[in-house]
Design a protein around this motif. Structure first.
Motif, short mmCIF file in Angstrom:
data_model
loop_
_atom_site.label_atom_id
_atom_site.label_comp_id
_atom_site.label_asym_id
_atom_site.label_seq_id
_atom_site.Cartn_x
_atom_site.Cartn_y
_atom_site.Cartn_z
N LEU A 174 49.49 87.40 63.27
CA LEU A 174 48.97 87.06 61.94
C LEU A 174 48.99 85.56 61.78
O LEU A 174 50.05 84.96 61.59
CB LEU A 174 49.82 87.74 60.86
CG LEU A 174 49.91 89.26 60.94
CD1 LEU A 174 50.89 89.79 59.89
CD2 LEU A 174 48.53 89.90 60.75
N GLY A 175 47.84 84.91 61.89
CA GLY A 175 47.75 83.47 61.76
C GLY A 175 47.26 82.84 63.04
O GLY A 175 47.80 83.09 64.12
N GLY A 176 46.22 82.00 62.91
CA GLY A 176 45.62 81.39 64.09
C GLY A 176 45.90 79.91 64.22
O GLY A 176 45.10 79.18 64.81
N GLY A 177 47.03 79.46 63.69
CA GLY A 177 47.42 78.06 63.82
C GLY A 177 48.10 77.79 65.14
O GLY A 177 47.90 78.51 66.13
N VAL A 178 48.96 76.77 65.16
CA VAL A 178 49.62 76.39 66.41
C VAL A 178 50.51 77.52 66.93
O VAL A 178 50.47 77.86 68.12
CB VAL A 178 50.45 75.10 66.20
CG1 VAL A 178 51.23 74.77 67.47
CG2 VAL A 178 49.54 73.94 65.82
N VAL A 179 51.32 78.12 66.05
CA VAL A 179 52.18 79.23 66.47
C VAL A 179 51.34 80.37 67.00
O VAL A 179 51.61 80.93 68.07
CB VAL A 179 53.07 79.71 65.30
CG1 VAL A 179 53.78 81.00 65.67
CG2 VAL A 179 54.09 78.65 64.93
N ILE A 195 45.53 91.14 69.37
CA ILE A 195 44.63 90.98 68.23
C ILE A 195 45.17 89.82 67.41
O ILE A 195 46.34 89.82 66.99
CB ILE A 195 44.57 92.25 67.37
CG1 ILE A 195 43.97 93.39 68.18
CG2 ILE A 195 43.75 92.01 66.09
CD1 ILE A 195 44.03 94.73 67.49
N LEU A 196 44.34 88.82 67.20
CA LEU A 196 44.74 87.64 66.43
C LEU A 196 43.93 87.60 65.15
O LEU A 196 42.69 87.60 65.18
CB LEU A 196 44.51 86.37 67.26
CG LEU A 196 45.13 85.08 66.69
CD1 LEU A 196 45.43 84.10 67.82
CD2 LEU A 196 44.22 84.42 65.68
N MET A 197 44.63 87.56 64.01
CA MET A 197 43.96 87.57 62.71
C MET A 197 44.15 86.25 61.97
O MET A 197 45.22 85.64 62.02
CB MET A 197 44.50 88.70 61.84
CG MET A 197 44.14 90.08 62.31
SD MET A 197 44.56 91.31 61.05
CE MET A 197 44.02 92.82 61.86
N ASP A 198 43.10 85.84 61.27
CA ASP A 198 43.14 84.65 60.42
C ASP A 198 42.05 84.80 59.36
O ASP A 198 41.11 85.60 59.53
CB ASP A 198 42.92 83.38 61.25
CG ASP A 198 43.43 82.13 60.56
OD1 ASP A 198 44.53 81.67 60.91
OD2 ASP A 198 42.75 81.62 59.65
N ILE A 199 42.16 84.03 58.27
CA ILE A 199 41.14 84.09 57.22
C ILE A 199 40.11 82.98 57.36
O ILE A 199 39.16 82.91 56.58
CB ILE A 199 41.77 84.04 55.81
CG1 ILE A 199 42.61 82.77 55.64
CG2 ILE A 199 42.61 85.28 55.55
CD1 ILE A 199 43.11 82.57 54.21
N ASN A 200 40.31 82.10 58.34
CA ASN A 200 39.40 80.98 58.57
C ASN A 200 38.41 81.35 59.69
O ASN A 200 38.78 81.38 60.85
CB ASN A 200 40.19 79.73 58.94
CG ASN A 200 39.33 78.49 59.06
OD1 ASN A 200 38.17 78.56 59.45
ND2 ASN A 200 39.91 77.34 58.75
N LEU A 201 37.17 81.63 59.31
CA LEU A 201 36.19 82.06 60.30
C LEU A 201 35.88 80.98 61.33
O LEU A 201 35.66 81.28 62.51
CB LEU A 201 34.90 82.50 59.61
CG LEU A 201 34.96 83.86 58.88
CD1 LEU A 201 33.68 84.09 58.11
CD2 LEU A 201 35.22 84.99 59.87
N ASP A 202 35.87 79.72 60.90
CA ASP A 202 35.63 78.63 61.85
C ASP A 202 36.73 78.60 62.91
O ASP A 202 36.47 78.38 64.09
CB ASP A 202 35.54 77.29 61.13
CG ASP A 202 34.26 77.14 60.32
OD1 ASP A 202 33.27 77.81 60.66
OD2 ASP A 202 34.27 76.37 59.34
#
Length: 360
Positions: A174-179, A195-202
């Motif tokens: 949950l979260g596509g940042g550095v971690v 499965i990697l989820m994020d709310i930022n489509l870019d």
């Protein structure tokens, strides 16, 4: 400037805020450095190495706080240190104020100046002092998740990468940042289905282009999270809202949709956690079980690999510390708006919006 580096006293925190090389760099610029005896031992640095670099060794933590104008640390002061922080003293460390009202109130009462590593920004709006520890924590989240999926550790008894003829584990990040990206790389490298989820489509588009084929990107929503829970083996909480409390993406009722022995690693625990059932744990007692789900919520995960973590952290913090020491915190922050965003508490006032909002 007189700079003090106390020994970290948080449970199993073996990192140190200043290496001998860092101390030498500051001393060569005309500053005085005091280091508490054995502060660097956990990271592989002896008192003799600090003395050879020109630092002064003091026997107790009280001595360091009493003499230093600036305190440089790794983790936030814990309760035993609250009374040691002096009026007007400058503290440079990870604070994560939004997750702890007692810490916030103690620093307000101390009338000190608190500049938090985790909210300093660079020219691109990124978090340069959070990145190195996020990289470590992201990679460690998979190592620890794999360990606690083992049956003797209370897990399902699943090998993360499987073997020929046996499907691998399923990992939800949950979260596509550095971690998140570091966790995804590690899990994918071990052969898991990710499965990697994020709310930022870019951001999801970027990750789709750089991550291996066994990583699938999915837009994050409660509906999409719930769809995965019945088949997921390991969940990594990697959500970050700079300086603010993390949102709860998995609530207590959602745990019933998971299989007993599944594992949750909440890296966001420093900011309150993104799993409702999260509570901070220690390396000494790292896990607890809620509704059959193993929770790993160690708040200072990189402290378990202090040699790597200390060097990575000092590489990032030392240039900022040198500017603060050379010019004083006020001018250094006036000259660098990104550094100024690290100011969270200044002489009895909260000056960082998300922290103020966390406590209404």
């Amino acid at each position: 400037m007189i700079i003090g580096c106390p020994k970290e006293i948080k449970n199993n925190e073996n990192r140190v805020a200043l290496t001998p090389g860092g101390a030498m760099a500051l001393i060569k610029r005309g500053h005085t450095v005091y280091v508490q005896s054995s502060a660097g031992k956990g990271s592989g640095y002896s008192d003799e190495e600090y003395e050879a670099a020109g630092a002064n060794i003091l026997p107790t933590i009280e001595d360091v706080y009493a003499i230093a104008e600036t305190i440089v640390k790794v983790k936030e002061p814990i309760e035993k240190e609250y009374s040691l922080v002096r009026d007007g003293q400058f503290l440079f460390t990870y604070f994560h104020f939004a997750s702890s009202r007692p810490l916030t109130e103690a620093m307000l009462k101390s009338n000190s100046i608190c500049l938090a590593y985790e909210t300093v920004e660079d020219r691109n709006g990124k978090l340069p002092l959070l990145v190195p520890m996020s990289e470590v924590a992201g990679r460690m989240s998979i190592q620890n998740g794999a360990k606690f999926l083992e049956k003797p550790s209370g897990g399902l008894g699943i090998l993360l990468g499987g073997v020929p003829g046996v499907k691998p584990a399923k990992v939800l990040i949950l979260g596509g940042g550095v971690v998140g990206i570091q966790a995804a790389k590690m899990a994918a490298g071990l052969g898991a289905n990710v499965i990697l989820m994020d709310i930022n489509l870019d951001r999801l588009r970027e990750l789709e282009n750089v991550l291996p084929a066994n990583v699938t990107t999915v837009y994050s929503s409660e509906y999409n999270i719930r769809k995965e829970l019945s088949t997921v083996d390991l969940i990594i909480g990697a959500v970050l809202i700079p300086g603010a409390k993390a949102p709860s993406l998995i609530t207590r009722d959602m745990l019933s949709e998971m299989r007993d022995g599944a594992v949750i690693v909440d890296v966001a625990v420093d900011q309150g956690g993104c799993i409702e059932t999260c509570k901070p744990t220690t390396h000494e007692d790292p896990t607890f079980v809620v509704d059959g789900i193993v929770h790993y919520c160690v708040a200072n995960m990189p402290g378990a690999v202090p040699y790597t973590s200390t060097i990575a952290l000092t590489n990032a913090t030392l240039p900022y510390l040198m500017r603060i020491a050379d010019h004083g915190w006020e001018k250094a922050c006036a000259d660098d708006p990104g550094l100024a965003k690290g100011l969270n508490v200044v002489k009895g006032e909260i000056v960082y919006g998300p922290v103020a909002e966390a406590f209404a």
